[in-house]
Scaffold this motif. Structure first.
Motif, PDB file in Angstrom:
ATOM      1  N   GLU A 149      24.955 -27.417 -22.334  1.00 49.35           N
ATOM      2  CA  GLU A 149      24.778 -28.544 -21.305  1.00 49.35           C
ATOM      3  C   GLU A 149      23.555 -28.354 -20.432  1.00 49.35           C
ATOM      4  O   GLU A 149      23.602 -29.273 -19.349  1.00 49.35           O
ATOM      5  CB  GLU A 149      26.207 -28.411 -20.567  1.00 49.35           C
ATOM      6  N   LYS A 150      22.732 -27.636 -20.616  1.00 49.15           N
ATOM      7  CA  LYS A 150      21.515 -27.281 -19.792  1.00 49.15           C
ATOM      8  C   LYS A 150      21.954 -26.913 -18.236  1.00 49.15           C
ATOM      9  O   LYS A 150      21.481 -27.748 -17.603  1.00 49.15           O
ATOM     10  CB  LYS A 150      20.459 -28.381 -20.015  1.00 49.15           C
ATOM     11  N   THR A 151      22.997 -26.317 -18.293  1.00 49.76           N
ATOM     12  CA  THR A 151      23.435 -26.187 -16.618  1.00 49.76           C
ATOM     13  C   THR A 151      23.820 -24.489 -16.274  1.00 49.76           C
ATOM     14  O   THR A 151      24.024 -23.742 -17.133  1.00 49.76           O
ATOM     15  CB  THR A 151      24.970 -26.724 -16.554  1.00 49.76           C
ATOM     16  N   VAL A 152      23.200 -24.369 -15.322  1.00 51.54           N
ATOM     17  CA  VAL A 152      23.584 -23.121 -14.438  1.00 51.54           C
ATOM     18  C   VAL A 152      24.500 -23.193 -13.434  1.00 51.54           C
ATOM     19  O   VAL A 152      24.571 -24.139 -12.629  1.00 51.54           O
ATOM     20  CB  VAL A 152      22.154 -22.299 -14.026  1.00 51.54           C
ATOM     21  N   TYR A 153      25.340 -21.984 -13.301  1.00 53.32           N
ATOM     22  CA  TYR A 153      26.139 -21.962 -12.121  1.00 53.32           C
ATOM     23  C   TYR A 153      26.072 -20.636 -11.463  1.00 53.32           C
ATOM     24  O   TYR A 153      25.531 -19.743 -11.750  1.00 53.32           O
ATOM     25  CB  TYR A 153      27.669 -21.852 -12.866  1.00 53.32           C
ATOM     26  N   LEU A 154      26.659 -20.725  -9.927  1.00 51.17           N
ATOM     27  CA  LEU A 154      26.683 -19.819  -9.451  1.00 51.17           C
ATOM     28  C   LEU A 154      27.970 -19.520  -8.491  1.00 51.17           C
ATOM     29  O   LEU A 154      28.382 -20.464  -7.696  1.00 51.17           O
ATOM     30  CB  LEU A 154      25.676 -19.729  -8.111  1.00 51.17           C
ATOM     31  N   GLN A 155      28.967 -18.640  -8.983  1.00 51.07           N
ATOM     32  CA  GLN A 155      30.233 -18.533  -8.460  1.00 51.07           C
ATOM     33  C   GLN A 155      30.033 -17.630  -7.192  1.00 51.07           C
ATOM     34  O   GLN A 155      29.522 -16.425  -7.603  1.00 51.07           O
ATOM     35  CB  GLN A 155      31.174 -18.078  -9.386  1.00 51.07           C
ATOM     36  N   MET A 156      30.288 -17.966  -5.915  1.00 59.46           N
ATOM     37  CA  MET A 156      30.258 -17.232  -4.624  1.00 59.46           C
ATOM     38  C   MET A 156      31.594 -16.853  -4.053  1.00 59.46           C
ATOM     39  O   MET A 156      32.192 -17.840  -3.761  1.00 59.46           O
ATOM     40  CB  MET A 156      29.193 -18.271  -3.841  1.00 59.46           C
ATOM     41  N   ASN A 157      31.916 -15.761  -4.187  1.00 55.28           N
ATOM     42  CA  ASN A 157      33.353 -15.213  -3.533  1.00 55.28           C
ATOM     43  C   ASN A 157      32.978 -14.305  -2.369  1.00 55.28           C
ATOM     44  O   ASN A 157      31.736 -13.668  -2.048  1.00 55.28           O
ATOM     45  CB  ASN A 157      33.889 -14.289  -4.538  1.00 55.28           C
ATOM     46  N   SER A 158      34.012 -14.346  -1.557  1.00 57.11           N
ATOM     47  CA  SER A 158      33.852 -13.348  -0.604  1.00 57.11           C
ATOM     48  C   SER A 158      32.688 -14.007   0.434  1.00 57.11           C
ATOM     49  O   SER A 158      31.941 -12.827   0.805  1.00 57.11           O
ATOM     50  CB  SER A 158      33.803 -11.867  -0.631  1.00 57.11           C
ATOM     51  N   LEU A 159      32.412 -14.957   0.795  1.00 53.62           N
ATOM     52  CA  LEU A 159      31.402 -15.625   1.422  1.00 53.62           C
ATOM     53  C   LEU A 159      31.358 -14.982   2.738  1.00 53.62           C
ATOM     54  O   LEU A 159      32.428 -14.830   3.495  1.00 53.62           O
ATOM     55  CB  LEU A 159      31.343 -17.096   1.357  1.00 53.62           C
ATOM     56  N   LYS A 160      30.057 -14.672   3.247  1.00 49.15           N
ATOM     57  CA  LYS A 160      29.899 -14.179   4.580  1.00 49.15           C
ATOM     58  C   LYS A 160      28.945 -15.186   5.418  1.00 49.15           C
ATOM     59  O   LYS A 160      28.224 -15.958   4.710  1.00 49.15           O
ATOM     60  CB  LYS A 160      29.082 -12.870   4.525  1.00 49.15           C
ATOM     61  N   PRO A 161      28.725 -15.273   6.818  1.00 49.30           N
ATOM     62  CA  PRO A 161      28.076 -16.105   7.438  1.00 49.30           C
ATOM     63  C   PRO A 161      26.667 -15.857   7.146  1.00 49.30           C
ATOM     64  O   PRO A 161      25.655 -16.936   7.136  1.00 49.30           O
ATOM     65  CB  PRO A 161      28.418 -15.539   8.998  1.00 49.30           C
ATOM     66  N   GLU A 162      26.361 -14.742   6.933  1.00 54.04           N
ATOM     67  CA  GLU A 162      24.730 -14.484   6.508  1.00 54.04           C
ATOM     68  C   GLU A 162      24.422 -15.190   5.069  1.00 54.04           C
ATOM     69  O   GLU A 162      23.320 -15.129   4.997  1.00 54.04           O
ATOM     70  CB  GLU A 162      24.347 -12.945   6.617  1.00 54.04           C
ATOM     71  N   ASP A 163      25.325 -15.602   4.380  1.00 55.37           N
ATOM     72  CA  ASP A 163      25.120 -16.311   3.073  1.00 55.37           C
ATOM     73  C   ASP A 163      24.542 -17.571   3.345  1.00 55.37           C
ATOM     74  O   ASP A 163      24.166 -18.542   2.608  1.00 55.37           O
ATOM     75  CB  ASP A 163      26.254 -16.347   2.169  1.00 55.37           C
ATOM     76  N   THR A 164      24.595 -18.294   4.764  1.00 54.79           N
ATOM     77  CA  THR A 164      24.445 -19.675   4.939  1.00 54.79           C
ATOM     78  C   THR A 164      23.069 -19.816   4.836  1.00 54.79           C
ATOM     79  O   THR A 164      22.086 -19.255   5.158  1.00 54.79           O
ATOM     80  CB  THR A 164      24.620 -19.881   6.558  1.00 54.79           C
ATOM     81  N   ALA A 165      22.623 -20.891   4.133  1.00 59.87           N
ATOM     82  CA  ALA A 165      21.431 -21.212   3.449  1.00 59.87           C
ATOM     83  C   ALA A 165      21.399 -22.390   2.795  1.00 59.87           C
ATOM     84  O   ALA A 165      22.353 -22.865   2.296  1.00 59.87           O
ATOM     85  CB  ALA A 165      20.641 -19.967   2.773  1.00 59.87           C
ATOM     86  N   VAL A 166      20.162 -22.919   2.381  1.00 55.41           N
ATOM     87  CA  VAL A 166      19.894 -24.037   1.471  1.00 55.41           C
ATOM     88  C   VAL A 166      19.635 -23.348   0.152  1.00 55.41           C
ATOM     89  O   VAL A 166      18.942 -22.450  -0.022  1.00 55.41           O
ATOM     90  CB  VAL A 166      18.920 -24.859   1.921  1.00 55.41           C
ATOM     91  N   TYR A 167      20.504 -23.568  -0.767  1.00 48.88           N
ATOM     92  CA  TYR A 167      20.534 -22.936  -2.156  1.00 48.88           C
ATOM     93  C   TYR A 167      19.742 -23.997  -3.213  1.00 48.88           C
ATOM     94  O   TYR A 167      20.018 -25.126  -3.340  1.00 48.88           O
ATOM     95  CB  TYR A 167      22.018 -22.607  -2.567  1.00 48.88           C
ATOM     96  N   TYR A 168      18.689 -23.289  -3.735  1.00 48.80           N
ATOM     97  CA  TYR A 168      17.834 -24.129  -4.825  1.00 48.80           C
ATOM     98  C   TYR A 168      18.005 -23.401  -6.242  1.00 48.80           C
ATOM     99  O   TYR A 168      17.819 -22.150  -6.279  1.00 48.80           O
ATOM    100  CB  TYR A 168      16.550 -23.784  -4.623  1.00 48.80           C
ATOM    101  N   CYS A 169      18.101 -24.381  -7.068  1.00 50.89           N
ATOM    102  CA  CYS A 169      18.213 -24.050  -8.609  1.00 50.89           C
ATOM    103  C   CYS A 169      16.764 -23.902  -8.826  1.00 50.89           C
ATOM    104  O   CYS A 169      15.911 -24.742  -8.644  1.00 50.89           O
ATOM    105  CB  CYS A 169      18.947 -25.180  -9.363  1.00 50.89           C
ATOM    106  N   ASN A 170      16.400 -23.170 -10.010  1.00 48.70           N
ATOM    107  CA  ASN A 170      15.027 -23.024 -10.677  1.00 48.70           C
ATOM    108  C   ASN A 170      15.232 -22.757 -12.052  1.00 48.70           C
ATOM    109  O   ASN A 170      16.084 -22.169 -12.490  1.00 48.70           O
ATOM    110  CB  ASN A 170      14.206 -21.678  -9.868  1.00 48.70           C
ATOM    111  N   ALA A 171      14.356 -23.396 -12.702  1.00 49.70           N
ATOM    112  CA  ALA A 171      14.524 -23.064 -14.428  1.00 49.70           C
ATOM    113  C   ALA A 171      13.000 -23.150 -14.800  1.00 49.70           C
ATOM    114  O   ALA A 171      12.209 -23.932 -14.522  1.00 49.70           O
ATOM    115  CB  ALA A 171      15.093 -24.231 -14.827  1.00 49.70           C
ATOM    116  N   GLU A 172      12.917 -22.381 -15.852  1.00 47.73           N
ATOM    117  CA  GLU A 172      11.534 -22.445 -16.653  1.00 47.73           C
ATOM    118  C   GLU A 172      11.552 -22.976 -17.936  1.00 47.73           C
ATOM    119  O   GLU A 172      12.519 -22.822 -18.518  1.00 47.73           O
ATOM    120  CB  GLU A 172      11.092 -20.836 -17.059  1.00 47.73           C
ATOM    121  N   ILE A 173      11.028 -24.396 -17.967  1.00 46.30           N
ATOM    122  CA  ILE A 173      11.536 -25.237 -19.021  1.00 46.30           C
ATOM    123  C   ILE A 173      10.223 -25.520 -19.724  1.00 46.30           C
ATOM    124  O   ILE A 173       8.976 -25.662 -19.451  1.00 46.30           O
ATOM    125  CB  ILE A 173      11.857 -26.515 -18.564  1.00 46.30           C
TER     126      ILE A 173
END
Length: 121
Positions: free
Chosen positions: A75-99
């Motif tokens: 499916e050409k898809t990557v996932y990020l399961q984030m558990n036990s999130l903390k306030p310091e995880d607050t951010a803009v999250y960017y996906c990157n791929a070498e294609i």
């Protein structure tokens, strides 16, 4: 033309979970390393997690044991399961791929548009 489209960000409370997805589309022959990075206000973009085509993973120390990266090559898809999130995880999250766009062509790094993750205390 290659596009990476992220989804799954949002606002959660500390201790809760989120799952980010990033789907690649366009002229793609193969995808090597895929990864997630994040950038908090006033800070540099930092690596969160990487995964190779074969499934080997690497994590930032700050997320080890809480985040899990995975991919679906078909499916050409990557996932990020984030558990036990903390306030310091607050951010803009960017996906990157070498294609690579063709057989024998060099890989090129592509970025998604980013998705906001906000964790309240």
């Amino acid at each position: 033309q290659v596009q990476l489209v992220e989804s799954g960000g949002g606002l959660v409370q500390a201790g809760e979970s989120l799952r980010l997805s990033c789907a690649a589309s366009g002229s793609i022959f193969s995808i090597n390393v895929m990864g997630w990075y994040r950038q908090a206000p006033g800070k540099q973009r930092e690596l969160v997690a990487l995964i190779t085509r074969g499934g080997s993973t690497n994590y930032a120390d700050s997320v080890k044991g809480r985040f899990t990266i995975s991919r679906d090559n078909a499916e050409k898809t990557v996932y990020l399961q984030m558990n036990s999130l903390k306030p310091e995880d607050t951010a803009v999250y960017y996906c990157n791929a070498e294609i690579a766009y063709g057989l024998g062509s060099p890989t090129k790094s592509y970025w998604g548009q980013g998705t906001q993750v906000t964790v309240s205390s």
